[in-house]
Design a protein around this motif. Structure first.
Motif, PDB file in Angstrom:
ATOM      1  N   ASN A  21      -6.893  -7.135  11.205  1.00  0.00           N
ATOM      2  CA  ASN A  21      -6.954  -6.745  12.616  1.00  0.00           C
ATOM      3  C   ASN A  21      -8.067  -7.526  13.284  1.00  0.00           C
ATOM      4  O   ASN A  21      -9.120  -7.755  12.694  1.00  0.00           O
ATOM      5  CB  ASN A  21      -7.227  -5.239  12.761  1.00  0.00           C
ATOM      6  CG  ASN A  21      -6.053  -4.417  12.298  1.00  0.00           C
ATOM      7  OD1 ASN A  21      -4.915  -4.737  12.588  1.00  0.00           O
ATOM      8  ND2 ASN A  21      -6.338  -3.352  11.560  1.00  0.00           N
ATOM      9  N   VAL A  23      -8.866  -7.924  20.727  1.00  0.00           N
ATOM     10  CA  VAL A  23      -8.294  -8.793  21.758  1.00  0.00           C
ATOM     11  C   VAL A  23      -8.992  -8.517  23.086  1.00  0.00           C
ATOM     12  O   VAL A  23      -9.563  -7.441  23.306  1.00  0.00           O
ATOM     13  CB  VAL A  23      -6.771  -8.590  21.902  1.00  0.00           C
ATOM     14  CG1 VAL A  23      -6.052  -9.050  20.658  1.00  0.00           C
ATOM     15  CG2 VAL A  23      -6.425  -7.151  22.208  1.00  0.00           C
ATOM     16  N   ARG A  56      -5.203  -6.617  17.530  1.00  0.00           N
ATOM     17  CA  ARG A  56      -3.965  -7.306  17.199  1.00  0.00           C
ATOM     18  C   ARG A  56      -3.939  -7.444  15.683  1.00  0.00           C
ATOM     19  O   ARG A  56      -4.947  -7.777  15.049  1.00  0.00           O
ATOM     20  CB  ARG A  56      -3.967  -8.671  17.876  1.00  0.00           C
ATOM     21  CG  ARG A  56      -2.988  -9.672  17.332  1.00  0.00           C
ATOM     22  CD  ARG A  56      -3.109 -10.997  18.077  1.00  0.00           C
ATOM     23  NE  ARG A  56      -4.001 -11.928  17.419  1.00  0.00           N
ATOM     24  CZ  ARG A  56      -3.616 -12.830  16.520  1.00  0.00           C
ATOM     25  NH1 ARG A  56      -2.360 -12.916  16.162  1.00  0.00           N
ATOM     26  NH2 ARG A  56      -4.497 -13.647  15.978  1.00  0.00           N
ATOM     27  N   THR A  57      -2.767  -7.221  15.074  1.00  0.00           N
ATOM     28  CA  THR A  57      -2.600  -7.351  13.633  1.00  0.00           C
ATOM     29  C   THR A  57      -1.971  -8.703  13.329  1.00  0.00           C
ATOM     30  O   THR A  57      -1.030  -9.116  13.994  1.00  0.00           O
ATOM     31  CB  THR A  57      -1.701  -6.223  13.092  1.00  0.00           C
ATOM     32  OG1 THR A  57      -2.304  -4.968  13.421  1.00  0.00           O
ATOM     33  CG2 THR A  57      -1.549  -6.308  11.587  1.00  0.00           C
TER      34      THR A  57
END
Length: 161
Positions: free
Chosen positions: A43, A46, A52-53
């Protein structure tokens, strides 16, 4: 291409001995360290908040690494490794490790272009290496008596007349 069952899954069924090894042939002029990697999810933050993964390969902690010999040696000395058809031969790489490494690297150019390969029988590796002697890695040593045209002209200019 039919998918082959990996050695790791065969070992679970006791179909492959745990001490099975392969002999590896490499046309690389330098030694190659083989390592295994795991695909992990990470992860990252952002802009604007949140995360975000994404997926990333990470070196497997605690996994063994193996050195595959390259086919080069010091100028004016003989090779310290077995060379057949321009391939350096490395014995004793665990088959389970090789199968997993090959699966992770099957799309690499050096695998697809036959610069590295292995087999459980050393005689099969040396035979295949001899058969593939004409395959070029484009990293071979220059032959001083047969230099490429541009190099030949530049060396002629430096010679005293």
């Amino acid at each position: 291409m039919a998918t082959q069952e990996s050695t790791l899954s065969l070992k679970k069924n006791n179909d492959v001995p745990s001490n099975a090894t392969v002999t590896v042939a490499s046309k690389s002029p330098f030694d190659i360290t083989l390592k295994l990697y795991d695909l992990v999810e990470q992860n990252e933050p952002v802009l604007g908040g949140g995360f975000r993964t994404f997926k990333q390969f990470r070196e497997r902690v605690g996994a063994p690494t193996f050195m595959i010999q390259g086919n080069s040696w010091p100028q004016n000395k003989g090779p310290h490794q077995q060379i057949v058809g321009g391939y350096a031969i490395t014995h004793g790489i665990p088959k389970a490790f090789w199968d997993e490494w090959l699966e992770q690297n099957e799309n690499a150019d050096y695998v697809k272009n036959k610069m590295i390969f292995a087999h459980t029988e050393a005689a099969s590796v040396t035979s295949k290496a001899a058969d593939q002697a004409e395959i070029r890695s484009n990293m071979e040593r220059l032959d001083p008596s047969n230099l490429p045209r541009g190099l030949q002209e530049s060396t002629d200019m430096r010679r005293p007349s």
